[in-house]
Scaffold this active site. Sequence first.
Site, mmCIF file in Angstrom:
data_model
loop_
_atom_site.group_PDB
_atom_site.id
_atom_site.type_symbol
_atom_site.label_atom_id
_atom_site.label_comp_id
_atom_site.label_asym_id
_atom_site.label_seq_id
_atom_site.Cartn_x
_atom_site.Cartn_y
_atom_site.Cartn_z
ATOM 1 N N ASP A 1 -5.365 -5.343 -5.218
ATOM 2 C CA ASP A 1 -5.615 -5.823 -3.877
ATOM 3 C C ASP A 1 -5.724 -7.253 -3.917
ATOM 4 O O ASP A 1 -5.690 -7.847 -4.801
ATOM 5 C CB ASP A 1 -7.160 -5.206 -3.067
ATOM 6 C CG ASP A 1 -7.021 -5.463 -1.707
ATOM 7 O OD1 ASP A 1 -6.512 -4.507 -1.058
ATOM 8 O OD2 ASP A 1 -7.662 -6.390 -1.319
ATOM 9 N N ARG B 1 -3.348 5.928 1.227
ATOM 10 C CA ARG B 1 -4.019 7.161 1.203
ATOM 11 C C ARG B 1 -3.417 8.207 1.529
ATOM 12 O O ARG B 1 -3.870 9.469 1.774
ATOM 13 C CB ARG B 1 -5.262 6.710 2.214
ATOM 14 C CG ARG B 1 -5.929 5.464 1.704
ATOM 15 C CD ARG B 1 -6.552 4.659 2.810
ATOM 16 N NE ARG B 1 -5.611 3.719 3.577
ATOM 17 C CZ ARG B 1 -5.535 2.890 4.367
ATOM 18 N NH1 ARG B 1 -6.768 2.788 4.705
ATOM 19 N NH2 ARG B 1 -4.565 2.138 4.620
ATOM 20 N N ARG C 1 -9.352 8.515 -6.455
ATOM 21 C CA ARG C 1 -10.362 7.172 -5.923
ATOM 22 C C ARG C 1 -11.492 7.503 -5.655
ATOM 23 O O ARG C 1 -12.458 6.632 -5.929
ATOM 24 C CB ARG C 1 -9.340 6.724 -4.849
ATOM 25 C CG ARG C 1 -8.263 5.827 -5.024
ATOM 26 C CD ARG C 1 -8.628 4.366 -5.301
ATOM 27 N NE ARG C 1 -9.267 3.780 -4.394
ATOM 28 C CZ ARG C 1 -10.472 2.976 -4.209
ATOM 29 N NH1 ARG C 1 -11.294 3.553 -5.076
ATOM 30 N NH2 ARG C 1 -11.098 2.577 -3.210
ATOM 31 N N TYR D 1 -9.988 -14.064 5.761
ATOM 32 C CA TYR D 1 -11.021 -13.079 5.344
ATOM 33 C C TYR D 1 -12.356 -13.823 4.995
ATOM 34 O O TYR D 1 -13.378 -13.458 5.180
ATOM 35 C CB TYR D 1 -10.533 -12.117 4.199
ATOM 36 C CG TYR D 1 -9.798 -11.275 4.699
ATOM 37 C CD1 TYR D 1 -10.230 -10.033 5.675
ATOM 38 C CD2 TYR D 1 -8.534 -10.958 4.163
ATOM 39 C CE1 TYR D 1 -9.467 -8.951 5.967
ATOM 40 C CE2 TYR D 1 -7.441 -10.173 4.672
ATOM 41 C CZ TYR D 1 -7.950 -9.070 5.443
ATOM 42 O OH TYR D 1 -7.089 -8.050 6.020
ATOM 43 N N ARG E 1 0.875 -1.222 0.177
ATOM 44 C CA ARG E 1 -0.015 0.088 0.108
ATOM 45 C C ARG E 1 0.958 1.394 -0.071
ATOM 46 O O ARG E 1 0.530 1.932 0.728
ATOM 47 C CB ARG E 1 -0.996 0.104 1.221
ATOM 48 C CG ARG E 1 -2.027 -1.110 0.942
ATOM 49 C CD ARG E 1 -2.998 -1.009 2.075
ATOM 50 N NE ARG E 1 -2.919 -2.310 2.764
ATOM 51 C CZ ARG E 1 -3.315 -2.338 4.162
ATOM 52 N NH1 ARG E 1 -3.974 -1.646 4.609
ATOM 53 N NH2 ARG E 1 -3.246 -3.642 4.554
HETATM 54 O O1 CP3 Z 1 -0.684 1.263 -2.456
HETATM 55 C C1 CP3 Z 1 -0.785 0.500 -3.351
HETATM 56 O O2 CP3 Z 1 -1.381 0.974 -4.580
HETATM 57 C C2 CP3 Z 1 -0.651 -1.002 -3.392
HETATM 58 C C3 CP3 Z 1 -1.580 -2.109 -3.694
HETATM 59 C C4 CP3 Z 1 -1.988 -2.842 -2.503
HETATM 60 C C5 CP3 Z 1 -3.413 -2.619 -1.810
HETATM 61 N N1 CP3 Z 1 -3.855 -3.507 -1.067
HETATM 62 C C6 CP3 Z 1 -4.438 -1.626 -2.486
HETATM 63 C C7 CP3 Z 1 -5.358 -1.022 -1.169
HETATM 64 C C8 CP3 Z 1 -1.574 -3.778 -2.000
HETATM 65 C C9 CP3 Z 1 -0.196 -4.509 -1.897
HETATM 66 C C10 CP3 Z 1 -2.568 -4.435 -0.957
HETATM 67 C C11 CP3 Z 1 -2.286 -5.724 -0.179
HETATM 68 C C12 CP3 Z 1 -3.237 -6.181 0.905
HETATM 69 N N2 CP3 Z 1 -4.676 -5.716 1.068
HETATM 70 C C13 CP3 Z 1 -3.080 -6.856 1.879
HETATM 71 C C14 CP3 Z 1 -1.540 -7.464 2.255
HETATM 72 C C15 CP3 Z 1 -0.431 -6.384 2.503
HETATM 73 C C16 CP3 Z 1 -1.073 -5.852 3.902
HETATM 74 O O3 CP3 Z 1 -0.965 -4.770 4.215
HETATM 75 O O4 CP3 Z 1 -0.758 -6.656 5.187
HETATM 76 C C17 CP3 Z 1 -4.186 -6.902 2.886
HETATM 77 C C18 CP3 Z 1 -4.281 -7.736 3.848
HETATM 78 C C19 CP3 Z 1 -5.092 -6.435 2.115
HETATM 79 C C20 CP3 Z 1 -6.636 -6.217 2.488
HETATM 80 C C21 CP3 Z 1 -7.043 -4.745 2.634
HETATM 81 N N3 CP3 Z 1 -7.362 -3.743 1.473
HETATM 82 C C22 CP3 Z 1 -7.150 -3.828 3.841
HETATM 83 C C23 CP3 Z 1 -6.694 -4.543 5.176
HETATM 84 C C24 CP3 Z 1 -7.369 -2.800 3.408
HETATM 85 C C25 CP3 Z 1 -7.346 -1.322 4.057
HETATM 86 C C26 CP3 Z 1 -8.860 -1.136 4.659
HETATM 87 C C27 CP3 Z 1 -8.940 0.347 5.311
HETATM 88 O O5 CP3 Z 1 -9.281 1.241 4.793
HETATM 89 O O6 CP3 Z 1 -8.075 0.317 6.360
HETATM 90 C C28 CP3 Z 1 -7.666 -2.756 1.852
HETATM 91 C C29 CP3 Z 1 -7.984 -1.633 1.166
HETATM 92 C C30 CP3 Z 1 -6.984 -0.881 0.416
HETATM 93 N N4 CP3 Z 1 -6.297 -1.678 -0.538
HETATM 94 C C31 CP3 Z 1 -6.447 0.438 0.177
HETATM 95 C C32 CP3 Z 1 -5.409 0.201 -1.058
HETATM 96 C C33 CP3 Z 1 -4.829 1.614 -1.389
HETATM 97 C C34 CP3 Z 1 -6.893 1.442 0.873
HETATM 98 C C35 CP3 Z 1 -8.473 1.775 0.722
HETATM 99 C C36 CP3 Z 1 -8.794 2.538 -0.701
HETATM 100 O O7 CP3 Z 1 -8.219 3.358 -1.176
HETATM 101 O O8 CP3 Z 1 -9.992 1.951 -1.005
#
Ligand code: CP3
Length: 322
Positions: free
Chosen positions: A51, A6, A15, A126, A2
């Site tokens: 994701d 954000r 987004r 999940y 990530r």
């Molecule tokens: O920054 C990037 O562009 C990298 C891409 C990326 C995302 N998710 C985009 C994302 C990557 C590598 C992930 C991996 C991911 N997603 C993991 C493994 C890595 C880790 O952090 O442990 C996991 C467990 C997830 C599941 C997930 N997706 C979570 C826990 C969340 C956060 C929810 C929150 O708002 O706190 C997401 C959402 C997500 N995936 C976001 C991004 C940029 C943020 C929210 C959004 O923009 O909608």
Amino acid sequence: MRQAGRSLPEYRERRGGDDILETCRHPEEVVELTLQPLRRMPVDAAILFSDIMVPLHAIGVPIRIEAGRGPVVDDPIRDAAGVARLRPLEPETDEPHAMEAIRLLVKELEVPLIGFAGAPFTLASYLVEGGPSRTFARTKAMLYGEPVVFGRLLEALADIVRAHLHAQIDAGVRVVQVFDSWVGVLDRDDYRRAVLPHMTRLFEGIAGTDVPAIHFGVGTGHLLDLLRDAGGDALGVDHRIPLDDAWSTIGHDRAIQGNLDPAALLGPWDVVARKARDVVARAAGRDGHVFNLGHGVLPDTPVEHLQRLVDLVHEETVRPAT
Ligand code: CP3
């Protein structure tokens, strides 16, 4: 991890309020969101905007990602019938947009593109819990109570993940990262019995390619030798273990990625700099250290700290020309 997150205003603006899984179906959006952080700072690689839930969404599992919460599954998998509902992933028909985005990106990028997938255990957590969890109680209840069904779930997920990684590799990613983010909640015996065989099979399944794999988990200090045995050219570690201790356990014949605490970036710059220099010092100039945060960028992280961190790491790791 990530990396864009954000923290960038242009990210939040672009987004809007859409579910990230919907955004991921539009290649031109994926290209733009992948490139955004590179316009801000000279990082050495780009991570695909996607994701870990994307391939499950692509085979029709009803998933959404709630802002501030994470992946939510309304109809969780709790038994053999639930596992049987998972069908194999056919990337060319199920997720052509993801491969299209990768092909567009590799044409434009000057740095390598990192593709990724969630590991079977983390994806299963999940699907079984129905959402994020602190205790992973239902996942563990299934692992202990229905070990055969749980094994079949991990097997089905490993097949999906392997197909997803192969498709990304074929489309042009230069590195893949496998996120077993939550596997650190298991003890060694559980990991060895229930997870390791599936991870071994997964890494063997992508070993024929010349694309290196990074194997990452959070809070895995007690499992590191087992994660290493399971596979990966590099092991990713979080901040809870000193980088030099982790590397000694893993062995210096493997690469390591890590491990600045992402929360350190919320502190004053001198703290960020001190902690970042400590990570670099622990790598002791060895080949095979990929500097990274120990976990994802937190939403309130000042962009300026990220930019200064990239510069600091570059300055601290310049080597005399040989
Ligand atoms: O920054 C990037 O562009 C990298 C891409 C990326 C995302 N998710 C985009 C994302 C990557 C590598 C992930 C991996 C991911 N997603 C993991 C493994 C890595 C880790 O952090 O442990 C996991 C467990 C997830 C599941 C997930 N997706 C979570 C826990 C969340 C956060 C929810 C929150 O708002 O706190 C997401 C959402 C997500 N995936 C976001 C991004 C940029 C943020 C929210 C959004 O923009 O909608």
